[in-house]
Design an enzyme around this catalytic site. Structure first.
Site, PDB file in Angstrom:
ATOM      1  N   GLU A  84       0.883  -1.347   0.159  1.00 22.03           N
ATOM      2  CA  GLU A  84      -0.085  -0.016   0.118  1.00 22.03           C
ATOM      3  C   GLU A  84       0.703   1.150  -0.061  1.00 22.03           C
ATOM      4  O   GLU A  84       1.240   1.867   0.812  1.00 22.03           O
ATOM      5  CB  GLU A  84      -0.755  -0.033   1.278  1.00 22.03           C
ATOM      6  CG  GLU A  84      -1.946   1.232   1.341  1.00 22.03           C
ATOM      7  CD  GLU A  84      -2.953   1.315   2.376  1.00 22.03           C
ATOM      8  OE1 GLU A  84      -2.529   0.538   3.355  1.00 22.03           O
ATOM      9  OE2 GLU A  84      -3.654   2.124   2.471  1.00 22.03           O
TER      10      GLU A  84
ATOM     11  N   LYS B 255      -2.528  -2.100  -3.189  1.00 23.39           N
ATOM     12  CA  LYS B 255      -3.584  -0.818  -2.822  1.00 23.39           C
ATOM     13  C   LYS B 255      -2.982   0.439  -2.760  1.00 23.39           C
ATOM     14  O   LYS B 255      -2.488   1.085  -2.074  1.00 23.39           O
ATOM     15  CB  LYS B 255      -3.628  -1.373  -1.341  1.00 23.39           C
ATOM     16  CG  LYS B 255      -4.804  -0.494  -0.470  1.00 23.39           C
ATOM     17  CD  LYS B 255      -5.092  -0.822   0.834  1.00 23.39           C
ATOM     18  CE  LYS B 255      -6.031  -0.053   1.553  1.00 23.39           C
ATOM     19  NZ  LYS B 255      -6.638  -0.558   2.630  1.00 23.39           N
TER      20      LYS B 255
ATOM     21  N   SER C  28      -9.477   4.579   0.097  1.00 24.17           N
ATOM     22  CA  SER C  28     -10.282   5.785  -0.192  1.00 24.17           C
ATOM     23  C   SER C  28      -9.728   6.955  -0.083  1.00 24.17           C
ATOM     24  O   SER C  28      -9.898   8.227  -0.499  1.00 24.17           O
ATOM     25  CB  SER C  28     -11.709   5.519   0.588  1.00 24.17           C
ATOM     26  OG  SER C  28     -11.577   5.443   1.752  1.00 24.17           O
ATOM     27  N   GLY C  29      -8.747   6.914   1.113  1.00 21.79           N
ATOM     28  CA  GLY C  29      -7.818   8.080   1.424  1.00 21.79           C
ATOM     29  C   GLY C  29      -8.714   9.510   1.809  1.00 21.79           C
ATOM     30  O   GLY C  29      -8.015  10.441   1.263  1.00 21.79           O
ATOM     31  N   GLY C  30      -9.451   9.341   2.246  1.00 22.32           N
ATOM     32  CA  GLY C  30     -10.327  10.854   2.597  1.00 22.32           C
ATOM     33  C   GLY C  30     -11.412  11.341   1.745  1.00 22.32           C
ATOM     34  O   GLY C  30     -11.917  12.421   1.601  1.00 22.32           O
TER      35      GLY C  30
ATOM     36  N   ARG D  62     -12.597   4.184   5.553  1.00 23.44           N
ATOM     37  CA  ARG D  62     -13.636   5.172   5.671  1.00 23.44           C
ATOM     38  C   ARG D  62     -14.770   5.176   4.689  1.00 23.44           C
ATOM     39  O   ARG D  62     -16.148   5.706   5.178  1.00 23.44           O
ATOM     40  CB  ARG D  62     -12.842   6.720   5.767  1.00 23.44           C
ATOM     41  CG  ARG D  62     -12.223   6.820   6.957  1.00 23.44           C
ATOM     42  CD  ARG D  62     -11.431   8.128   6.756  1.00 23.44           C
ATOM     43  NE  ARG D  62      -9.981   7.493   5.820  1.00 23.44           N
ATOM     44  CZ  ARG D  62      -9.148   8.621   5.605  1.00 23.44           C
ATOM     45  NH1 ARG D  62      -8.970   9.765   5.933  1.00 23.44           N
ATOM     46  NH2 ARG D  62      -7.930   8.111   4.878  1.00 23.44           N
TER      47      ARG D  62
END
Ligand code: 13P
Length: 339
Positions: A176, A218, A260-262, A292
């Protein structure tokens, strides 16, 4: 035979219409998530929250793997079944985050990921507890002088060492590298940073003789900074992301599962869906591994109250289903309104 074991794990985790749930928030991150609904973070409230998500009825229809945090690996469902055993019964592969979090790297404010010391011993312990795959997250911030080439090299080398050790122990590694969304940078900046990062990651994996066909990537999407003006739309995010991946990721890699990272839950689903409707052939399976974007609506619906358990599970399953549809390019915005 580590290889046979790895092949079986990859086969169980690369399934059309399914994705991976990241539920591996560290204690401090889980505490932040629970604080957002005014719930005190204790071992028991964290267990209750994991229980809600992981025992959602029919989770295995959309989710083929769950990444857990060490604490969760040894906790039990309300029915007294260990979480890894429960997931196995539900047809979901249990996995574990094995990195040791972030540490300062240089005076530019960049951070690298710790955790290689003693990794082999920990892996044996996790395997005994039922884990079949692992995750290691490296992060890269974007600014005028970041990500630096030194950090790109260091993170790539460590991701490769981690992946190699995991494969030697028969655990399939999720690699990742996350280019962070924080900041006001343009999508072009993110595009360039992501390309450099992925190029170096695969160079390092090859150098370390990691079996790329037995790894999962990822990555973050190529996206405008969260605080940028005129953020790029869904089309541009999908096109640029696919472009960078095609340029840097070997075809032998079986699966790409985005973080998704925010991004908001709907945004993350739209971007994934659009990648599958561009008409560009993708040589790998392309799916999700959101934390998230899969859990936020469930957390809000739950509010830490037992009487909201079903409501929370319903919200989680809805997001899981919509993301499942997105992996096939079958998601439509109107579906957000459906029950
Ligand atoms: P997000 O989807 O919330 O970015 O989390 C994914 C993850 O596993 C971060 O390490």
């Amino acid at each position: 035979m580590a290889n046979e074991e790895l092949k079986r794990t990859i086969k169980d985790m690369v399934i059309a219409g399914k994705g991976i749930l990241a539920a591996d928030e560290s204690v401090s991150t889980a505490t932040k998530r629970l604080a957002s609904i005014n719930v005190e973070s204790t071992e028991e409230t964290r267990r209750q929250y994991r229980n809600l998500i992981l025992t959602a009825p029919g989770i295995g229809k959309y989710i083929c793997g769950v990444i857990m945090f060490e604490e969760t690996l040894y906790q039990k469902t309300d029915d007294g079944v260990s979480f890894p055993q429960h997931l196995k019964n539900a047809g979901v592969v249990p996995g574990i985050k094995v990195d040791g979090g972030l540490a300062d790297f240089n005076d530019k404010g960049e951070q690298y990921t710790k955790g290689l010391d003693g990794l082999g011993d920990r892996l044996e312990k996790y395997k005994k507890a039922g884990a079949r795959f692992t995750k290691w997250r490296a992060v890269y911030s974007i600014s005028d002088n970041a990500p630096s080439q030194e950090l790109i090299n260091k993170n790539a080398a460590d991701l490769a060492k981690y992946a190699k050790i995991c494969q030697e122990h028969g655990l399939a590694p999720i690699v990742e590298p996350e280019v962070l969304i924080d900041g006001a940078h343009s999508i072009q900046k993110c595009h360039e940073a992501t390309e450099k990062v992925l190029k170096e990651v695969f160079r390092a994996l090859k150098k370390e003789n990691v079996a790329i066909g037995l790894c999962i990537l990822k990555p973050s999407m190529v996206i405008s900074g969260k605080q940028a003006e005129n953020r790029a739309g869904v089309d541009e995010v999908a096109k640029r992301t696919v472009e960078v991946l095609k340029k840097t990721v070997p075809e032998e890699l079986p699966s790409i599962n985005f973080l998704s990272g925010g991004q908001g839950p709907e945004e993350a689903t739209q971007h994934l869906n659009r990648m599958h409707t561009l008409g560009i052939e993708l040589p790998w399976y392309v799916s999700f591994s959101y934390a998230r974007a899969l859990q936020e609506p469930a957390l809000k619906a739950w509010q830490g109250r037992q009487e909201n358990l079903k409501k929370g599970q319903k919200a989680f399953l809805k997001r899981a289903k919509l993301n499942s549809l997105a992996t096939m390019g079958k998601y439509r915005e109107e579906m957000e309104k459906e029950e």
